[in-house]
Design a protein around this motif. Structure first.
Motif, PDB file in Angstrom:
ATOM      1  N   PHE A  80       0.971  -1.126   0.082  1.00 21.07           N
ATOM      2  CA  PHE A  80       0.133  -0.144  -0.011  1.00 21.07           C
ATOM      3  C   PHE A  80       0.848   1.213   0.067  1.00 21.07           C
ATOM      4  O   PHE A  80       0.334   2.350  -0.073  1.00 21.07           O
ATOM      5  CB  PHE A  80      -0.913  -0.060   1.007  1.00 21.07           C
ATOM      6  CG  PHE A  80      -2.034  -1.076   1.023  1.00 21.07           C
ATOM      7  CD1 PHE A  80      -2.818  -1.280  -0.020  1.00 21.07           C
ATOM      8  CD2 PHE A  80      -1.960  -2.242   2.102  1.00 21.07           C
ATOM      9  CE1 PHE A  80      -3.953  -2.102   0.293  1.00 21.07           C
ATOM     10  CE2 PHE A  80      -2.707  -3.163   2.078  1.00 21.07           C
ATOM     11  CZ  PHE A  80      -3.771  -3.089   1.160  1.00 21.07           C
ATOM     12  N   THR A  81       2.139   1.133   0.187  1.00 16.87           N
ATOM     13  CA  THR A  81       3.205   2.495   0.156  1.00 16.87           C
ATOM     14  C   THR A  81       4.146   2.298  -0.796  1.00 16.87           C
ATOM     15  O   THR A  81       4.473   3.309  -1.446  1.00 16.87           O
ATOM     16  CB  THR A  81       3.470   2.600   1.608  1.00 16.87           C
ATOM     17  OG1 THR A  81       4.400   1.577   1.807  1.00 16.87           O
ATOM     18  CG2 THR A  81       2.461   2.697   2.596  1.00 16.87           C
ATOM     19  N   ALA A  87       1.314  -1.084  -7.886  1.00 13.35           N
ATOM     20  CA  ALA A  87       1.357  -1.548  -9.250  1.00 13.35           C
ATOM     21  C   ALA A  87       0.790  -2.981  -9.487  1.00 13.35           C
ATOM     22  O   ALA A  87       0.012  -3.257 -10.133  1.00 13.35           O
ATOM     23  CB  ALA A  87       2.747  -1.263  -9.787  1.00 13.35           C
ATOM     24  N   TRP A  88       1.310  -3.547  -8.430  1.00 12.15           N
ATOM     25  CA  TRP A  88       0.884  -5.218  -8.509  1.00 12.15           C
ATOM     26  C   TRP A  88      -0.747  -5.469  -8.140  1.00 12.15           C
ATOM     27  O   TRP A  88      -1.442  -6.163  -8.819  1.00 12.15           O
ATOM     28  CB  TRP A  88       1.709  -6.185  -7.537  1.00 12.15           C
ATOM     29  CG  TRP A  88       1.245  -7.486  -7.630  1.00 12.15           C
ATOM     30  CD1 TRP A  88       1.331  -8.338  -8.423  1.00 12.15           C
ATOM     31  CD2 TRP A  88       0.178  -8.271  -6.631  1.00 12.15           C
ATOM     32  NE1 TRP A  88       0.668  -9.778  -8.404  1.00 12.15           N
ATOM     33  CE2 TRP A  88      -0.262  -9.430  -7.202  1.00 12.15           C
ATOM     34  CE3 TRP A  88      -0.388  -7.505  -5.468  1.00 12.15           C
ATOM     35  CZ2 TRP A  88      -0.826 -10.212  -6.457  1.00 12.15           C
ATOM     36  CZ3 TRP A  88      -1.296  -8.333  -4.722  1.00 12.15           C
ATOM     37  CH2 TRP A  88      -1.475  -9.985  -5.054  1.00 12.15           C
ATOM     38  N   ILE A  89      -0.997  -4.632  -6.994  1.00 11.85           N
ATOM     39  CA  ILE A  89      -2.550  -4.532  -6.632  1.00 11.85           C
ATOM     40  C   ILE A  89      -3.457  -4.180  -8.049  1.00 11.85           C
ATOM     41  O   ILE A  89      -4.409  -5.202  -8.397  1.00 11.85           O
ATOM     42  CB  ILE A  89      -2.834  -3.565  -5.740  1.00 11.85           C
ATOM     43  CG1 ILE A  89      -2.398  -4.263  -4.259  1.00 11.85           C
ATOM     44  CG2 ILE A  89      -4.338  -3.658  -5.410  1.00 11.85           C
ATOM     45  CD1 ILE A  89      -2.285  -3.314  -3.193  1.00 11.85           C
ATOM     46  N   PHE A  90      -2.930  -3.136  -8.733  1.00 12.56           N
ATOM     47  CA  PHE A  90      -3.535  -2.918  -9.902  1.00 12.56           C
ATOM     48  C   PHE A  90      -3.499  -3.895 -10.894  1.00 12.56           C
ATOM     49  O   PHE A  90      -4.665  -4.497 -11.689  1.00 12.56           O
ATOM     50  CB  PHE A  90      -2.949  -1.655 -10.537  1.00 12.56           C
ATOM     51  CG  PHE A  90      -3.641  -1.014 -11.909  1.00 12.56           C
ATOM     52  CD1 PHE A  90      -4.718  -0.268 -11.672  1.00 12.56           C
ATOM     53  CD2 PHE A  90      -3.047  -1.349 -13.039  1.00 12.56           C
ATOM     54  CE1 PHE A  90      -5.454  -0.121 -12.994  1.00 12.56           C
ATOM     55  CE2 PHE A  90      -3.546  -0.702 -14.167  1.00 12.56           C
ATOM     56  CZ  PHE A  90      -4.728  -0.095 -14.133  1.00 12.56           C
ATOM     57  N   THR A  91      -2.546  -4.488 -10.970  1.00 11.93           N
ATOM     58  CA  THR A  91      -1.918  -5.533 -12.195  1.00 11.93           C
ATOM     59  C   THR A  91      -3.036  -6.793 -11.854  1.00 11.93           C
ATOM     60  O   THR A  91      -3.480  -7.361 -12.687  1.00 11.93           O
ATOM     61  CB  THR A  91      -0.515  -6.174 -12.185  1.00 11.93           C
ATOM     62  OG1 THR A  91      -0.054  -4.850 -12.549  1.00 11.93           O
ATOM     63  CG2 THR A  91      -0.454  -7.234 -12.978  1.00 11.93           C
ATOM     64  N   PHE A 122      -2.378  -3.683 -22.971  1.00  3.66           N
ATOM     65  CA  PHE A 122      -1.502  -2.423 -22.924  1.00  3.66           C
ATOM     66  C   PHE A 122      -1.206  -1.663 -21.723  1.00  3.66           C
ATOM     67  O   PHE A 122      -0.462  -1.191 -21.137  1.00  3.66           O
ATOM     68  CB  PHE A 122      -2.031  -1.490 -24.085  1.00  3.66           C
ATOM     69  CG  PHE A 122      -1.071  -0.476 -24.193  1.00  3.66           C
ATOM     70  CD1 PHE A 122       0.459  -0.488 -24.543  1.00  3.66           C
ATOM     71  CD2 PHE A 122      -1.599   1.052 -23.931  1.00  3.66           C
ATOM     72  CE1 PHE A 122       1.080   0.518 -24.678  1.00  3.66           C
ATOM     73  CE2 PHE A 122      -0.502   1.938 -24.230  1.00  3.66           C
ATOM     74  CZ  PHE A 122       0.761   1.826 -24.223  1.00  3.66           C
ATOM     75  N   ILE A 123      -2.836  -1.800 -21.047  1.00  2.24           N
ATOM     76  CA  ILE A 123      -2.709  -1.010 -19.643  1.00  2.24           C
ATOM     77  C   ILE A 123      -1.850  -1.855 -18.697  1.00  2.24           C
ATOM     78  O   ILE A 123      -1.182  -1.159 -17.575  1.00  2.24           O
ATOM     79  CB  ILE A 123      -4.097  -0.809 -19.064  1.00  2.24           C
ATOM     80  CG1 ILE A 123      -4.718   0.062 -20.027  1.00  2.24           C
ATOM     81  CG2 ILE A 123      -4.350  -0.166 -17.681  1.00  2.24           C
ATOM     82  CD1 ILE A 123      -6.374   0.117 -19.771  1.00  2.24           C
ATOM     83  N   LEU A 124      -1.898  -3.076 -18.728  1.00  4.04           N
ATOM     84  CA  LEU A 124      -0.891  -3.814 -17.916  1.00  4.04           C
ATOM     85  C   LEU A 124       0.380  -3.800 -18.137  1.00  4.04           C
ATOM     86  O   LEU A 124       1.120  -3.802 -17.198  1.00  4.04           O
ATOM     87  CB  LEU A 124      -1.422  -5.389 -18.161  1.00  4.04           C
ATOM     88  CG  LEU A 124      -2.750  -6.004 -17.531  1.00  4.04           C
ATOM     89  CD1 LEU A 124      -2.772  -7.399 -18.107  1.00  4.04           C
ATOM     90  CD2 LEU A 124      -2.500  -6.020 -16.000  1.00  4.04           C
ATOM     91  N   ILE A 125       0.724  -3.501 -19.256  1.00  4.27           N
ATOM     92  CA  ILE A 125       2.243  -3.125 -19.792  1.00  4.27           C
ATOM     93  C   ILE A 125       2.489  -1.750 -19.232  1.00  4.27           C
ATOM     94  O   ILE A 125       3.843  -1.437 -18.581  1.00  4.27           O
ATOM     95  CB  ILE A 125       2.374  -3.385 -21.285  1.00  4.27           C
ATOM     96  CG1 ILE A 125       2.216  -4.626 -21.710  1.00  4.27           C
ATOM     97  CG2 ILE A 125       3.788  -2.558 -21.618  1.00  4.27           C
ATOM     98  CD1 ILE A 125       2.334  -4.634 -23.315  1.00  4.27           C
TER      99      ILE A 125
END
Length: 363
Positions: A80-81, A87-91, A122-125
Motif C-alpha cells: 500500500f505504500t 502496481a501489483w494490486i492494480f495488475t 497494454f494497460i497492464l504493460i
C-alpha cells in the motif's frame, strides 16, 4: 529466490507475448495469415501467469524487509505504500477482469473484443513500466523507454510465437510475411533504441566492458551476443523463406520460425536474470562480487581495481574465425534443408565462440 525470480520473470514476458500476439492476429484477415487456433486454456493460463508471476518481485521485497518488522506488517507496507506493491494490486485486479473477459467473450468472432483485449494488455504493460527499475531512476524517460521496449518486444515476439506454435497450417505464409516483416523491423529498431536508453540507467557505455567482471555484466554480454543468431534467423525467416516458398509451396517454414522463438525465449531468460542481479553502478567490484565465469575464463590475475581492455590474440582470433564458420553453417543448413535443430546447435556454438573470443581478449 534468484532462480524463482528469473524463471517467473521470463514467464511473464512469455504470457504477455501470447496474449498480445493472439489478439493482434485475430484482427488480421484470414488471407494474410495461417489458420490460428490458440486454446482458451492457454489464454487463461497466460492471464493467470501475469497475476501470479508479477507478485514474485513484491514477495522478494517483502521477504527482504520483513526480518526487522514482521511479515504481515511488511506486506501491508509494501502493498500500500511502495510503487511496486500498488502496481501489483492494480495488475492483479485488471488481470482478473481480463481473465473473466477471455472466458465470456470470444475475441476471434468479434473484432471489437480483440481491441478491448489489446487495450487491457497494454494497460497492464503500463503498470509494469510504472513499477520498473528504469522508472525508479527516471519517472518520465524510464517509464516511457521501458513501456515502449516491452510493447515492441511483445508485439513482435507475440505474433511470431503464436504463428509458429499455434497455427494449424502454413497457408498464406507469403502474404503473412508481407506485413509481418516490416512490423518486425519497426519493433526491432524500437527495441534496440529503447534498450540502449535503458542500459544507460545502469551501465555507462565507457564502463560496458568493465561490467563484464560482475554477474550483471556477464548476463548483459550474453544477451547482446544472443541477438546475433536472432538476426540471422530473422533474415532467414523473412528473406530466404520468401524465396523458398516461391519455389516450393509445400515447404514448411514453421520449424525455422520456432527456432527463432527459442532464441528469443533464451533472451527472455537472460533478461530476467539481469533483473535478479545488482546493477554495476550499485556494486563495487570485489573478490566476493566478481563473476564466477569471468574468473573461470580470464587468463590474467584478477584485481578488483583493474579495468577491462580488449586486445586480440591468436586464440581469440581463432575463436572469432570459428564463430564466423558457425554463422555460415546456420545459413548453409537452411539452404541444404537440414533439420532446424542443427542450426540451433550452430547458434549455440556461435554465441559460445564469440563469448570466449571476447573474454580471452581481455588484457
Amino acid at each position: 529466490m534468484i532462480f524463482v525470480g528469473t524463471v517467473t520473470q521470463a514467464l511473464i514476458y512469455l504470457c504477455f507475448a501470447i496474449l498480445l500476439g493472439s489478439f493482434i492476429l485475430s484482427l488480421v484477415p484470414q488471407t494474410y495469415r495461417p489458420t490460428i487456433s490458440v486454446p482458451k486454456g492457454v489464454m487463461m493460463t497466460a492471464v493467470g501467469g501475469i497475476a501470479i508471476f508479477s507478485f514474485i518481485p513484491v514477495l522478494e521485497l517483502i521477504l527482504y524487509l520483513s526480518p526487522g518488522i514482521g511479515f504481515i506488517q511488511t506486506m501491508q507496507s509494501v502493498l500500500f505504500t511502495f510503487e511496486v506493491g500498488k502496481a501489483w494490486i492494480f495488475t492483479y485486479i485488471l488481470s482478473n477482469i481480463l481473465f473473466i473477459f477471455v472466458i465470456w467473450f470470444d475475441y476471434r468472432k468479434n473484432k471489437s473484443y480483440a481491441y478491448i483485449g489489446i487495450t487491457i494488455v497494454f494497460i497492464l504493460i503500463l503498470a509494469l513500466g510504472w513499477s520498473s527499475h528504469a522508472s525508479s531512476y527516471d519517472k518520465v524517460l524510464g517509464f516511457f523507454s521501458h513501456t515502449t521496449h516491452f510493447t515492441a518486444v511483445s508485439v513482435w515476439v507475440g505474433i511470431l510465437l503464436v504463428v509458429s506454435w499455434f497455427s494449424k497450417d502454413y497457408s498464406n505464409w507469403t502474404n503473412f510475411l508481407k506485413w509481418f516483416t516490416p512490423t518486425a523491423i519497426i519493433c526491432f529498431v524500437s527495441t534496440i533504441i529503447t534498450g540502449l536508453i535503458l542500459m544507460t540507467f545502469v551501465v555507462e557505455f565507457k564502463d560496458y566492458t568493465n561490467s563484464w567482471m560482475l554477474p550483471y555484466g556477464q548476463a548483459l554480454l550474453i544477451k547482446h551476443l544472443l541477438i546475433i543468431p536472432l538476426l540471422i534467423y530473422a533474415s532467414i525467416n523473412s528473406i530466404f523463406l520468401r524465396k523458398k516458398l516461391k519455389n516450393n509451396t509445400h515447404f514448411n517454414p514453421k520449424p525455422w520460425t520456432r527456432m527463432e522463438t527459442i532464441i528469443i525465449l533464451l533472451i527472455f531468460s537472460v533478461t530476467a536474470a539481469l533483473g535478479q542481479q545488482s546493477p554495476p553502478h550499485e556494486t563495487i567490484v570485489t573478490n566476493e562480487e566478481v563473476s564466477y565465469f569471468f574468473t573461470l575464463f580470464y587468463q590474467g590475475q584478477f584485481q578488483p581495481e583493474m579495468t577491462v581492455k580488449l586486445i586480440m590474440n591468436a586464440t581469440s582470433i581463432s575463436l572469432l574465425g570459428l564463430a564466423i564458420i558457425f554463422l555460415a553453417l546456420i545459413i548453409f543448413s537452411f539452404i541444404k534443408k537440414a533439420p532446424a535443430i542443427v542450426s540451433f546447435l550452430m547458434s549455440v556454438l556461435l554465441v559460445l565462440c564469440l563469448y570466449l573470443s571476447l573474454i580471452l581478449s581481455i588484457k
